[in-house]
Design a protein around this motif. Sequence first.
Motif, PDB file in Angstrom:
ATOM      1  N   GLU A  39       0.894  -1.256   0.091  1.00 62.69           N
ATOM      2  CA  GLU A  39       0.195  -0.035  -0.115  1.00 62.69           C
ATOM      3  C   GLU A  39       0.844   1.202   0.138  1.00 62.69           C
ATOM      4  O   GLU A  39       0.625   2.333   0.525  1.00 62.69           O
ATOM      5  N   LEU A  40       1.953   1.362  -0.517  1.00 64.86           N
ATOM      6  CA  LEU A  40       2.840   2.410  -0.809  1.00 64.86           C
ATOM      7  C   LEU A  40       1.918   3.413  -1.554  1.00 64.86           C
ATOM      8  O   LEU A  40       1.384   3.363  -2.652  1.00 64.86           O
ATOM      9  N   GLY A  41       2.049   4.732  -0.837  1.00 63.71           N
ATOM     10  CA  GLY A  41       1.067   5.770  -1.504  1.00 63.71           C
ATOM     11  C   GLY A  41       1.906   6.389  -2.753  1.00 63.71           C
ATOM     12  O   GLY A  41       1.432   7.022  -3.630  1.00 63.71           O
ATOM     13  N   PHE A  42       3.153   6.063  -2.784  1.00 66.18           N
ATOM     14  CA  PHE A  42       4.132   6.644  -3.874  1.00 66.18           C
ATOM     15  C   PHE A  42       5.120   5.604  -4.196  1.00 66.18           C
ATOM     16  O   PHE A  42       5.924   5.482  -3.236  1.00 66.18           O
ATOM     17  N   LEU A  43       5.446   5.259  -5.341  1.00 61.01           N
ATOM     18  CA  LEU A  43       6.392   4.587  -5.887  1.00 61.01           C
ATOM     19  C   LEU A  43       6.901   4.610  -7.202  1.00 61.01           C
ATOM     20  O   LEU A  43       6.105   5.078  -8.170  1.00 61.01           O
ATOM     21  N   ARG A  44       8.175   4.907  -7.370  1.00 62.22           N
ATOM     22  CA  ARG A  44       8.716   5.345  -8.896  1.00 62.22           C
ATOM     23  C   ARG A  44      10.174   4.812  -8.765  1.00 62.22           C
ATOM     24  O   ARG A  44      10.754   4.729  -7.699  1.00 62.22           O
ATOM     25  N   VAL A  45      10.671   4.698 -10.034  1.00 62.61           N
ATOM     26  CA  VAL A  45      12.082   4.466 -10.153  1.00 62.61           C
ATOM     27  C   VAL A  45      12.723   5.521 -11.102  1.00 62.61           C
ATOM     28  O   VAL A  45      12.191   6.118 -11.893  1.00 62.61           O
ATOM     29  N   ILE A  46      13.796   6.039 -10.611  1.00 63.19           N
ATOM     30  CA  ILE A  46      14.498   7.109 -10.930  1.00 63.19           C
ATOM     31  C   ILE A  46      16.304   6.985 -10.897  1.00 63.19           C
ATOM     32  O   ILE A  46      16.391   5.899 -10.566  1.00 63.19           O
ATOM     33  N   ALA A  47      16.648   7.573 -11.920  1.00 61.45           N
ATOM     34  CA  ALA A  47      18.197   7.444 -12.190  1.00 61.45           C
ATOM     35  C   ALA A  47      18.791   8.234 -10.885  1.00 61.45           C
ATOM     36  O   ALA A  47      18.133   9.243 -10.398  1.00 61.45           O
ATOM     37  N   GLN A  48      19.772   7.429 -10.334  1.00 67.36           N
ATOM     38  CA  GLN A  48      20.437   8.196  -9.284  1.00 67.36           C
ATOM     39  C   GLN A  48      20.837   9.444  -9.181  1.00 67.36           C
ATOM     40  O   GLN A  48      20.687  10.189  -8.222  1.00 67.36           O
ATOM     41  N   GLN A  49      21.316  10.031 -10.505  1.00 67.61           N
ATOM     42  CA  GLN A  49      21.586  11.448 -10.652  1.00 67.61           C
ATOM     43  C   GLN A  49      20.261  12.306 -10.363  1.00 67.61           C
ATOM     44  O   GLN A  49      20.580  13.378 -10.432  1.00 67.61           O
ATOM     45  N   GLU A  50      19.169  11.587 -10.334  1.00 69.25           N
ATOM     46  CA  GLU A  50      18.068  12.387 -10.265  1.00 69.25           C
ATOM     47  C   GLU A  50      17.482  12.575  -8.584  1.00 69.25           C
ATOM     48  O   GLU A  50      16.321  13.289  -8.458  1.00 69.25           O
TER      49      GLU A  50
END
Length: 264
Positions: free
Chosen positions: A104-115
């Motif tokens: 039930e994560l309210g927010f989840l995304r994958v980003i580049a570490q540099q971001e």
Amino acid sequence: MPEGDTVWRAARDLDRALRDQELTRCDIRVPRYATVDFTGKTVRNVVARGKHLLIRVEDEWTIHSHLKMEGLWHVYPKGGRWRRPAFKARCVLETAAKSVVGFELGFLRVIAQQEEDDAVGYLGPDLLGPDWDSGEALRRLRADPERPIGLALLDQRNLAGIGNVYRCELCFLAGEHPLTPVGEIKNLPRMVELAHRLLETNKDRSTRVTTGNLLRDPLWVYGRTDRSCLRCGTRIIRSELGDNELEQRVLYHCPHCQPAKVTA
């Protein structure tokens, strides 16, 4: 309710399970990232930033999550039975020995570490982080002296990690009505230091305590609608406070211990 101490513990537990471990399974159950597969890659570390959690995969990618109101991360032995329904899982990461599941994560995304800086760089000093700087937190709070302290404390741009429970408890302990403008707080440095001390004290235990009584009445005002104030016996008042209608949050205070400012 997840606040900075909850996220700190989650990061600690996930880091123990995943640091320097190769992923044998990666199942991200968010449509936009459903095709992302880090199987075979190694988790570098897991860190908390205020209420945000960053799982760093090698030197390239970060799984960025926020628990919001209902989210939580669990760590199980490989093949262990989950304590939440599978349909509530948003992210499943496995190693040779552990299963890590975000529910039930309210927010989840994958980003580049540099971001990462773009994602969480706006946050103020982290109350439980290595960058904690009380002077910077005070500077940010004082930048808007007319803002009610009950709103300023929740603004993660001022100091990161305070949620609604700590907001209510801090105002009570400081003897300040939540609507008191920041510029009129009698001892703002003490209030900021108290916030740091409370989160530090509670970060290693699952039951949040501000009264010193772990077994009975662990909180001074939060959740105590119509019950007697533990200090003076006055009935605790429940109200709401937010920057707008969509951001209203429940508020608890004692009208005797935290008198409202009287205006002419």
